[in-house]
Design a protein around this motif. Sequence first.
Motif, PDB file in Angstrom:
ATOM      1  N   TYR A  14     -31.872  63.024  -8.172  1.00 12.38           N
ATOM      2  CA  TYR A  14     -33.186  63.650  -8.133  1.00 12.38           C
ATOM      3  C   TYR A  14     -33.186  64.937  -8.957  1.00 12.38           C
ATOM      4  O   TYR A  14     -32.207  65.682  -8.955  1.00 12.38           O
ATOM      5  CB  TYR A  14     -33.556  64.031  -6.687  1.00 12.38           C
ATOM      6  CG  TYR A  14     -33.508  62.901  -5.699  1.00 12.38           C
ATOM      7  CD1 TYR A  14     -32.306  62.479  -5.155  1.00 12.38           C
ATOM      8  CD2 TYR A  14     -34.667  62.251  -5.293  1.00 12.38           C
ATOM      9  CE1 TYR A  14     -32.250  61.441  -4.241  1.00 12.38           C
ATOM     10  CE2 TYR A  14     -34.636  61.221  -4.371  1.00 12.38           C
ATOM     11  CZ  TYR A  14     -33.417  60.814  -3.858  1.00 12.38           C
ATOM     12  OH  TYR A  14     -33.375  59.792  -2.957  1.00 12.38           O
ATOM     13  N   TYR A  18     -35.522  68.479  -9.285  1.00 13.73           N
ATOM     14  CA  TYR A  18     -36.560  69.311  -8.699  1.00 13.73           C
ATOM     15  C   TYR A  18     -36.685  70.579  -9.535  1.00 13.73           C
ATOM     16  O   TYR A  18     -35.766  70.970 -10.259  1.00 13.73           O
ATOM     17  CB  TYR A  18     -36.209  69.731  -7.259  1.00 13.73           C
ATOM     18  CG  TYR A  18     -36.148  68.631  -6.239  1.00 13.73           C
ATOM     19  CD1 TYR A  18     -34.983  67.884  -6.070  1.00 13.73           C
ATOM     20  CD2 TYR A  18     -37.238  68.338  -5.426  1.00 13.73           C
ATOM     21  CE1 TYR A  18     -34.916  66.879  -5.116  1.00 13.73           C
ATOM     22  CE2 TYR A  18     -37.175  67.337  -4.464  1.00 13.73           C
ATOM     23  CZ  TYR A  18     -36.006  66.609  -4.320  1.00 13.73           C
ATOM     24  OH  TYR A  18     -35.949  65.621  -3.376  1.00 13.73           O
ATOM     25  N   TYR A  69     -36.912  60.859  -9.893  1.00 17.86           N
ATOM     26  CA  TYR A  69     -35.663  60.392  -9.335  1.00 17.86           C
ATOM     27  C   TYR A  69     -35.256  59.062  -9.951  1.00 17.86           C
ATOM     28  O   TYR A  69     -36.091  58.277 -10.403  1.00 17.86           O
ATOM     29  CB  TYR A  69     -35.662  60.358  -7.808  1.00 17.86           C
ATOM     30  CG  TYR A  69     -36.177  59.105  -7.127  1.00 17.86           C
ATOM     31  CD1 TYR A  69     -37.489  59.028  -6.713  1.00 17.86           C
ATOM     32  CD2 TYR A  69     -35.328  58.041  -6.834  1.00 17.86           C
ATOM     33  CE1 TYR A  69     -37.957  57.915  -6.052  1.00 17.86           C
ATOM     34  CE2 TYR A  69     -35.791  56.923  -6.179  1.00 17.86           C
ATOM     35  CZ  TYR A  69     -37.119  56.862  -5.790  1.00 17.86           C
ATOM     36  OH  TYR A  69     -37.578  55.748  -5.132  1.00 17.86           O
ATOM     37  N   ARG A 115     -35.017  49.623   1.990  1.00 20.92           N
ATOM     38  CA  ARG A 115     -36.253  50.229   2.443  1.00 20.92           C
ATOM     39  C   ARG A 115     -36.686  51.367   1.526  1.00 20.92           C
ATOM     40  O   ARG A 115     -37.700  51.995   1.752  1.00 20.92           O
ATOM     41  CB  ARG A 115     -36.084  50.756   3.868  1.00 20.92           C
ATOM     42  CG  ARG A 115     -36.011  49.669   4.916  1.00 20.92           C
ATOM     43  CD  ARG A 115     -35.790  50.253   6.306  1.00 20.92           C
ATOM     44  NE  ARG A 115     -36.814  51.177   6.701  1.00 20.92           N
ATOM     45  CZ  ARG A 115     -36.614  52.460   6.947  1.00 20.92           C
ATOM     46  NH1 ARG A 115     -35.412  52.978   6.825  1.00 20.92           N
ATOM     47  NH2 ARG A 115     -37.600  53.246   7.333  1.00 20.92           N
ATOM     48  N   SER A 153     -35.589  54.242   1.244  1.00 16.34           N
ATOM     49  CA  SER A 153     -35.665  55.500   1.974  1.00 16.34           C
ATOM     50  C   SER A 153     -34.580  56.432   1.503  1.00 16.34           C
ATOM     51  O   SER A 153     -33.470  56.007   1.212  1.00 16.34           O
ATOM     52  CB  SER A 153     -35.495  55.229   3.474  1.00 16.34           C
ATOM     53  OG  SER A 153     -35.490  56.428   4.201  1.00 16.34           O
ATOM     54  N   THR A 154     -34.910  57.719   1.429  1.00 19.95           N
ATOM     55  CA  THR A 154     -33.904  58.676   0.998  1.00 19.95           C
ATOM     56  C   THR A 154     -32.780  58.755   2.020  1.00 19.95           C
ATOM     57  O   THR A 154     -32.963  58.498   3.194  1.00 19.95           O
ATOM     58  CB  THR A 154     -34.507  60.076   0.847  1.00 19.95           C
ATOM     59  OG1 THR A 154     -35.115  60.450   2.080  1.00 19.95           O
ATOM     60  CG2 THR A 154     -35.534  60.111  -0.254  1.00 19.95           C
ATOM     61  N   ASN A 156     -40.609  58.373   6.822  1.00 21.60           N
ATOM     62  CA  ASN A 156     -39.399  57.583   7.028  1.00 21.60           C
ATOM     63  C   ASN A 156     -38.305  58.434   7.638  1.00 21.60           C
ATOM     64  O   ASN A 156     -37.532  57.971   8.464  1.00 21.60           O
ATOM     65  CB  ASN A 156     -38.870  57.058   5.690  1.00 21.60           C
ATOM     66  CG  ASN A 156     -39.393  55.688   5.340  1.00 21.60           C
ATOM     67  OD1 ASN A 156     -39.969  55.010   6.168  1.00 21.60           O
ATOM     68  ND2 ASN A 156     -39.169  55.288   4.109  1.00 21.60           N
ATOM     69  N   ASN A 157     -38.204  59.649   7.149  1.00 19.22           N
ATOM     70  CA  ASN A 157     -37.129  60.526   7.583  1.00 19.22           C
ATOM     71  C   ASN A 157     -37.482  61.962   7.258  1.00 19.22           C
ATOM     72  O   ASN A 157     -38.517  62.246   6.627  1.00 19.22           O
ATOM     73  CB  ASN A 157     -35.805  60.141   6.909  1.00 19.22           C
ATOM     74  CG  ASN A 157     -35.852  60.326   5.416  1.00 19.22           C
ATOM     75  OD1 ASN A 157     -35.906  61.437   4.923  1.00 19.22           O
ATOM     76  ND2 ASN A 157     -35.832  59.241   4.683  1.00 19.22           N
ATOM     77  N   GLU A 175     -39.955  62.722   4.071  1.00 17.13           N
ATOM     78  CA  GLU A 175     -40.220  61.683   3.077  1.00 17.13           C
ATOM     79  C   GLU A 175     -41.249  60.738   3.663  1.00 17.13           C
ATOM     80  O   GLU A 175     -41.004  60.133   4.709  1.00 17.13           O
ATOM     81  CB  GLU A 175     -38.954  60.892   2.733  1.00 17.13           C
ATOM     82  CG  GLU A 175     -39.218  59.767   1.738  1.00 17.13           C
ATOM     83  CD  GLU A 175     -38.407  58.525   2.023  1.00 17.13           C
ATOM     84  OE1 GLU A 175     -37.327  58.644   2.619  1.00 17.13           O
ATOM     85  OE2 GLU A 175     -38.868  57.430   1.660  1.00 17.13           O
ATOM     86  N   LYS A 181     -38.732  59.619  -1.968  1.00 17.72           N
ATOM     87  CA  LYS A 181     -38.569  60.997  -2.390  1.00 17.72           C
ATOM     88  C   LYS A 181     -39.065  61.910  -1.275  1.00 17.72           C
ATOM     89  O   LYS A 181     -39.891  61.529  -0.458  1.00 17.72           O
ATOM     90  CB  LYS A 181     -39.372  61.270  -3.657  1.00 17.72           C
ATOM     91  CG  LYS A 181     -40.865  61.106  -3.489  1.00 17.72           C
ATOM     92  CD  LYS A 181     -41.609  61.224  -4.794  1.00 17.72           C
ATOM     93  CE  LYS A 181     -43.108  61.071  -4.558  1.00 17.72           C
ATOM     94  NZ  LYS A 181     -43.870  61.013  -5.813  1.00 17.72           N
ATOM     95  N   SER A 182     -38.539  63.131  -1.253  1.00 19.41           N
ATOM     96  CA  SER A 182     -38.893  64.094  -0.224  1.00 19.41           C
ATOM     97  C   SER A 182     -39.840  65.151  -0.771  1.00 19.41           C
ATOM     98  O   SER A 182     -39.801  65.471  -1.958  1.00 19.41           O
ATOM     99  CB  SER A 182     -37.626  64.779   0.298  1.00 19.41           C
ATOM    100  OG  SER A 182     -36.753  63.838   0.886  1.00 19.41           O
TER     101      SER A 182
END
Lengths: 118, 109
Positions: A33, A35, A48, A101, A103-104, B30-31, B90, B96-97
């Motif tokens: 990623y 930022y 990302y 999924r 998901s991070t 999600n998290n 996220e 991504k967050s």
Amino acid sequence: GAGVSQTPSNKVTEKGKYVELRCDPISGHTALYWYRQSLGQGPEFLIYFQGTGAADDSGLPNDRFFAVRPEGSVSTLKIQRTERGDSAVYLCASSPYLGQRRSTDTQYFGPGTRLTVL
Amino acid sequence: GIQVEQSPPDLILQEGANSTLRCNFSDSVNNLQWFHQNPWGQLINLFYIPSGTKQNGRLSATTVATERYSLLYISSSQTTDSGVYFCAPEITNAGKSTFGDGTTLTVKP
């Protein structure tokens, strides 16, 4: 083991110049990623990668910004025709495989590159 | 996109005091991760906590995803706890967050 490394740690350039910022992720981490963090604010998502491909580049502010990760490891953030507003700390993070999924997972950050555009 | 609000924006404590930092978010997630940014700018992951409660030494975190908030507890604070604390949820399947603007904590000896 080695963490995420970023080079250079500081970069001073003149308006209109081209710059490249490098990120070396933790070995084996497939997600990477970028930022950008301005003073007094939280990191702002840019792009990302999952492996070699850019999975989401929706945070890149305009077409002067571009990033690559040709072998799925090291990544380079490239900024053309820099402007004073590009001055910020550019942060890189890596994490293990995103999973099906998308998901991070836990993100590990590098120390950042402080970019100053005069 | 998702809105992330952290409170309080600034907090000053005497060494040994306890504190609670809050993170509200506007969408299903999600998290969620909590980070500490030290005075030299390094971001350290404290917790990966999509739901429930986790503890690590003097720190603990609770996320209630259904009510869209997370809390970070710091007990018996030390001067080395000073810095900025960020939460980063996220949204579901985004990959991504999104970071809040942080809580700046100063612990005085």
